[in-house]
Write a protein that holds these residues in place. Structure first.
Motif, mmCIF file in Angstrom:
data_model
loop_
_atom_site.group_PDB
_atom_site.id
_atom_site.type_symbol
_atom_site.label_atom_id
_atom_site.label_comp_id
_atom_site.label_asym_id
_atom_site.label_seq_id
_atom_site.Cartn_x
_atom_site.Cartn_y
_atom_site.Cartn_z
ATOM 1 N N PHE A 6 13.044 13.798 -26.352
ATOM 2 C CA PHE A 6 13.036 15.244 -26.123
ATOM 3 C C PHE A 6 14.471 15.715 -25.964
ATOM 4 O O PHE A 6 15.213 15.225 -25.109
ATOM 5 N N ILE A 7 14.837 16.694 -26.792
ATOM 6 C CA ILE A 7 16.219 17.160 -26.865
ATOM 7 C C ILE A 7 16.268 18.649 -26.533
ATOM 8 O O ILE A 7 15.666 19.467 -27.228
ATOM 9 N N GLY A 8 16.971 18.978 -25.442
ATOM 10 C CA GLY A 8 17.103 20.367 -25.002
ATOM 11 C C GLY A 8 16.298 20.626 -23.746
ATOM 12 O O GLY A 8 15.074 20.749 -23.817
ATOM 13 N N LEU A 9 16.969 20.732 -22.606
ATOM 14 C CA LEU A 9 16.281 20.829 -21.316
ATOM 15 C C LEU A 9 16.595 22.144 -20.619
ATOM 16 O O LEU A 9 16.929 22.199 -19.443
ATOM 17 N N GLY A 10 16.462 23.235 -21.360
ATOM 18 C CA GLY A 10 16.645 24.553 -20.768
ATOM 19 C C GLY A 10 15.415 24.982 -19.993
ATOM 20 O O GLY A 10 14.603 24.168 -19.570
ATOM 21 N N ARG A 11 15.248 26.290 -19.814
ATOM 22 C CA ARG A 11 14.145 26.818 -19.010
ATOM 23 C C ARG A 11 12.791 26.332 -19.513
ATOM 24 O O ARG A 11 11.890 26.045 -18.728
ATOM 25 N N ARG A 32 22.950 18.806 -23.257
ATOM 26 C CA ARG A 32 24.413 18.894 -23.129
ATOM 27 C C ARG A 32 24.860 18.704 -21.687
ATOM 28 O O ARG A 32 25.920 18.149 -21.427
ATOM 29 N N ASN A 33 24.041 19.175 -20.741
ATOM 30 C CA ASN A 33 24.350 19.042 -19.323
ATOM 31 C C ASN A 33 23.384 18.032 -18.708
ATOM 32 O O ASN A 33 22.198 18.317 -18.531
ATOM 33 N N LYS A 34 23.884 16.854 -18.366
ATOM 34 C CA LYS A 34 23.020 15.798 -17.851
ATOM 35 C C LYS A 34 22.359 16.172 -16.528
ATOM 36 O O LYS A 34 21.259 15.693 -16.207
ATOM 37 N N ALA A 35 22.997 17.052 -15.754
ATOM 38 C CA ALA A 35 22.441 17.423 -14.457
ATOM 39 C C ALA A 35 21.034 17.987 -14.585
ATOM 40 O O ALA A 35 20.201 17.812 -13.690
ATOM 41 N N LYS A 36 20.750 18.654 -15.702
ATOM 42 C CA LYS A 36 19.419 19.231 -15.886
ATOM 43 C C LYS A 36 18.348 18.170 -16.093
ATOM 44 O O LYS A 36 17.154 18.472 -16.016
ATOM 45 N N TRP A 47 17.688 8.374 -19.973
ATOM 46 C CA TRP A 47 18.765 9.252 -20.417
ATOM 47 C C TRP A 47 19.410 8.672 -21.671
ATOM 48 O O TRP A 47 19.659 7.471 -21.763
ATOM 49 N N ALA A 48 19.670 9.538 -22.655
ATOM 50 C CA ALA A 48 20.359 9.137 -23.881
ATOM 51 C C ALA A 48 21.755 9.743 -23.900
ATOM 52 O O ALA A 48 21.981 10.827 -23.350
ATOM 53 N N THR A 49 22.666 9.061 -24.532
ATOM 54 C CA THR A 49 24.046 9.540 -24.584
ATOM 55 C C THR A 49 24.276 10.545 -25.701
ATOM 56 O O THR A 49 25.309 11.194 -25.749
ATOM 57 N N SER A 50 23.306 10.685 -26.614
ATOM 58 C CA SER A 50 23.414 11.612 -27.733
ATOM 59 C C SER A 50 22.017 11.807 -28.324
ATOM 60 O O SER A 50 21.114 11.005 -28.055
ATOM 61 N N PRO A 51 21.822 12.835 -29.161
ATOM 62 C CA PRO A 51 20.542 12.957 -29.852
ATOM 63 C C PRO A 51 20.228 11.724 -30.705
ATOM 64 O O PRO A 51 19.071 11.293 -30.787
#
Length: 289
Positions: A6-11, A32-36, A47-51
């Motif tokens: 899963f790529i993109g962890l916005g709202r 882009r922001n791992k904190a999310k 956690w992945a380091t890139s797509p």
């Protein structure tokens, strides 16, 4: 155990990724922001380091990013997901992108032996976290059938509009109509205020009368109270969707003046406060000239 990247962890994406964890999938995430991703990692996500890293060995890759540029970046750059996806892997685009981008992505990924479906969604972040989104799908029927196990955790309703790209067409129509409604609502509320109407009564009448769409019900009281807490959709995102929709409309219809007017209104909203809740359109309309 089925593996989802899963790529993109916005709202929206954050809640959607959580649904795959709830459903027992092995989930790898990138943002882009791992904190999310912190709480998802605590819940068991990897956690992945890139797509590209996220997509290794995935059975399906799901993206939920902001726009065409972000989509192209997470799929097709040198460290994009497509670089390591196995032939036959599902590429599920839940982002709201332009129609031409959806078609181009479908062709590019098909050339790489992958299966692309466009699957933009409707619903608020709460619905994303509860798996109750409506999924607007463009896909070959056989591809949609294959994708069903990966759609079920995130959506309670699937609307299959036809071939790849058609889900995106409807999503752009849907969000364009929303833009028109919110822009006109802001003007209506401002007119009522300037005319000295009882705004409590105005709020009640708007929410229960003939124009009471979900958008009007959601935003009328917020505009009247100037209370924009719990923002879920920004002016910049609505502007982007309206721009994509008008671009498509102008290839199909001789004139779309209402749609263009809504886009102009969102030009101003984006310039005023791009990352603020779109309901703040009322502040632009009602401020002194």
């Amino acid at each position: 155990m089925q593996r989802v990247a899963f790529i993109g962890l916005g709202r929206m994406g954050h809640g959607m990724a959580g649904r795959y964890l709830d459903a027992g999938f092995t989930v790898t995430v990138w943002n882009r922001n791992k904190a999310k991703a912190a709480d998802l990692i605590v819940r068991g996500a990897q956690w992945a380091t890139s797509p590209e890293d996220a997509a290794i060995d995935a059975d399906a890759v799901v993206t939920m990013v902001a726009d065409d540029e972000a989509s192209r970046s997470v799929w097709l750059t040198k460290d994009g997901a497509a670089a390591t996806m196995k032939a036959g892997t599902l590429a599920i685009e839940c982002s709201t992108v332009s129609y031409q981008h959806a078609l181009a992505m479908a062709q590019e990924l098909r050339n790489r032996g992958l299966v692309y479906i466009d699957c933009p969604v409707t619903g608020l972040p709460e619905a994303a976290a509860a798996g109750k989104l409506t999924l607007l799908v463009g896909a070959d029927p056989a591809d949609l059938e294959r994708a069903q196990p990966y759609l079920a955790p995130i959506g309670s309703t699937i609307r299959h509009f036809g071939a790849v790209g058609t889900g995106t067409v409807f999503k752009l129509i849907n969000n364009l109509i929303g833009a028109v409604q919110i822009a006109s609502l802001a003007e209506g509320v401002a007119i009522a205020e300037q005319a000295g109407l009882d705004m409590r009564l105005v709020a009640e009448a708007l929410a229960t009368g003939a124009v009471a769409s979900p958008q009007v019900i959601r935003h009328s009281r917020r505009m009247i109270d100037r209370n924009f807490s719990g923002a879920s959709f920004t002016a910049a995102l609505r502007h982007k969707d309206a721009e994509y929709a008008v671009r498509l409309a102008e290839t199909l219809l001789p004139g779309v003046p209402v749609s263009r007017a809504a886009l102009t209104a969102y030009d101003k909203a984006k310039a005023h406060a791009p990352d603020a809740d779109e309901g703040q359109m009322i502040e632009i309309v009602s401020r002194p000239k």
